[in-house]
Design an enzyme around this catalytic site. Structure first.
Site, PDB file in Angstrom:
ATOM      1  N   SER A  22      -2.627  -7.979   2.713  1.00  0.00           N
ATOM      2  CA  SER A  22      -2.892  -8.078   4.382  1.00  0.00           C
ATOM      3  C   SER A  22      -3.410  -9.381   4.574  1.00  0.00           C
ATOM      4  O   SER A  22      -2.924  -9.667   5.628  1.00  0.00           O
ATOM      5  CB  SER A  22      -3.925  -6.985   4.430  1.00  0.00           C
ATOM      6  OG  SER A  22      -3.581  -5.580   3.910  1.00  0.00           O
ATOM      7  N   HIS A  34       0.851  -1.148   0.149  1.00  0.00           N
ATOM      8  CA  HIS A  34       0.020  -0.120   0.082  1.00  0.00           C
ATOM      9  C   HIS A  34       0.879   1.236  -0.133  1.00  0.00           C
ATOM     10  O   HIS A  34       0.517   2.173  -0.720  1.00  0.00           O
ATOM     11  CB  HIS A  34      -0.824  -0.140   1.406  1.00  0.00           C
ATOM     12  CG  HIS A  34      -1.778  -0.954   1.506  1.00  0.00           C
ATOM     13  ND1 HIS A  34      -1.931  -1.810   2.403  1.00  0.00           N
ATOM     14  CD2 HIS A  34      -2.773  -1.726   0.649  1.00  0.00           C
ATOM     15  CE1 HIS A  34      -2.907  -2.763   2.293  1.00  0.00           C
ATOM     16  NE2 HIS A  34      -3.523  -2.634   1.268  1.00  0.00           N
TER      17      HIS A  34
END
Ligand code: PNS
Length: 354
Positions: free
Chosen positions: A319, A208
């Site tokens: 994630s 990210h």
């Protein structure tokens, strides 16, 4: 009779339409107005695109043309006035002039502004009849319809003692009185290029961070917004996910951390940010992202997507894999910031205790 004050058509006469419909700007006011505009338009009128919304004789648009504007659009609604305006344009603008075309658009300013903007303008003249309140719809139409180029100026003439309402998106830069007439110069607020980077961020990873840092080379600001993904059961609470984001970007003033409930397109509309930034890792991401982007486009045409490929060293980081590896005692060092790693350990330990 009016005269062009300066530029290639300097001294040329313009016909003034008969009757009450038109209130030509006196030569001396035009002179002062244009020198104020010239000093505020960096580089002057050369190469500028100009819109004259209440054309009348065309004196304002034609003055801008004479001074180097590359494209001038003059809007005029009344047939008798249009005939004189066309005569003035034909007399001044040689056919096939390389200095740029002047286009006369018949119709009202309202009708012009209600159509989709086909180009943006560096300078707009708003000089309607004083007594009909045409200022508010014209000024807000310019802003909401996307007619203003970055850093555009809007030059408004109004009756001294009254004051048109200035909509959000425009700021006053100068107001000067010339007897009965006041000339107000407004500037388009520098519209920043902004994007929303939405996600679950459960937790934030270097994948990210890579997209956000590279996105900052394209956008002036990025709003990183946590949202609910109904397909996922989060490991961290909403507040934990926000805190991890805040900590990660504490030293980056161009990143704002936010959260929203409901649809992404509604949030983007509320925030007036038309671009969504997303990262693409592998082919497997494509179908999911394509589906979401297509559904969002169906829901709103005001929002569009920009996808960036994740850097080669991050393409396998997600994630969910980070959570899985950490839950099974593996190391996630280097894949998430150290403070996230510490939180992961603490959260998993707390869950084991419960
Ligand atoms: O990091 P994620 O989980 O891939 O992010 C997905 C997210 C949160 C951006 C997406 O689920 C979303 O936009 N949620 C908000 C609700 C919404 O607009 N859903 C319709 C998507 S077509």
């Amino acid at each position: 009779m009016l005269r062009i004050v300066a530029g290639i058509a300097r001294g040329r006469r313009l016909r003034v339409p008969d009757g009450q419909r038109v209130r030509p700007t006196a030569d001396r006011v035009r002179e002062a107005m244009f020198s104020a505009l010239e000093s505020r338009l960096r580089g002057g009128f050369d190469g500028r695109t100009v819109l004259d919304l209440f054309g009348g004789s065309g004196a304002l648009g034609l003055e801008a043309f004479s001074r180097g504007a590359i494209a001038v659009t003059i809007v005029e609604a009344h047939a008798a006035v249009l005939a004189v305006l066309r005569e003035n344009v034909d007399a001044l603008v040689p056919r096939g002039a390389s200095t740029g075309p002047v286009t006369v658009v018949p119709g009202t300013a309202g009708a012009f502004l209600s159509r989709p903007a086909t180009s943006t303008y560096d300078l707009v003249f708003v000089d309607p009849p004083y007594d009909a309140d045409l200022y508010t719809p014209a000024l807000s139409g310019l802003v909401s319809g996307g007619f203003l180029a970055r850093g555009a100026l809007v030059c408004v003439e109004h009756r001294t003692g009254t004051r048109p309402a200035v909509p959000a998106g425009l700021v006053e830069v100068q107001s000067r009185r010339y007897g009965e007439t006041t000339v107000l110069i407004l500037a388009a607020e520098q519209s920043m290029r902004e994007a929303i980077y939405p996600g679950s961020f459960d937790p934030i990873t270097h994948g990210h961070i890579d997209i956000i840092r590279r996105g900052l080379a394209i956008f002036d600001r990025i709003v990183v917004a946590t949202a609910v993904n109904v397909r996922k059961q989060p490991l961290f609470t909403d507040e934990d996910r926000l805190e991890m984001l805040r900590e990660t970007f504490a030293d980056e003033p161009r990143v704002e951390i936010d959260t929203f409930q409901g649809l992404l397109v509604d949030y983007a509309r509320r925030r007036r940010i038309p671009t969504v930034l997303r990262g693409l890792r592998a082919v497997s991401d494509f179908e999911y992202e394509f589906q979401m982007a297509s559904m969002n486009r169906r829901l709103s045409h005001d929002v569009d997507y920009l996808f960036m490929m994740t850097s080669e060293d991050q393409y396998y980081v997600s994630s969910s894999l980070i959570r899985e590896v950490a839950a099974n005692g593996g190391s996630v060092e280097g894949l998430v910031p150290p403070h996230v790693e510490a939180r992961l350990k603490a959260r998993l330990a707390a869950l084991r205790r419960d």
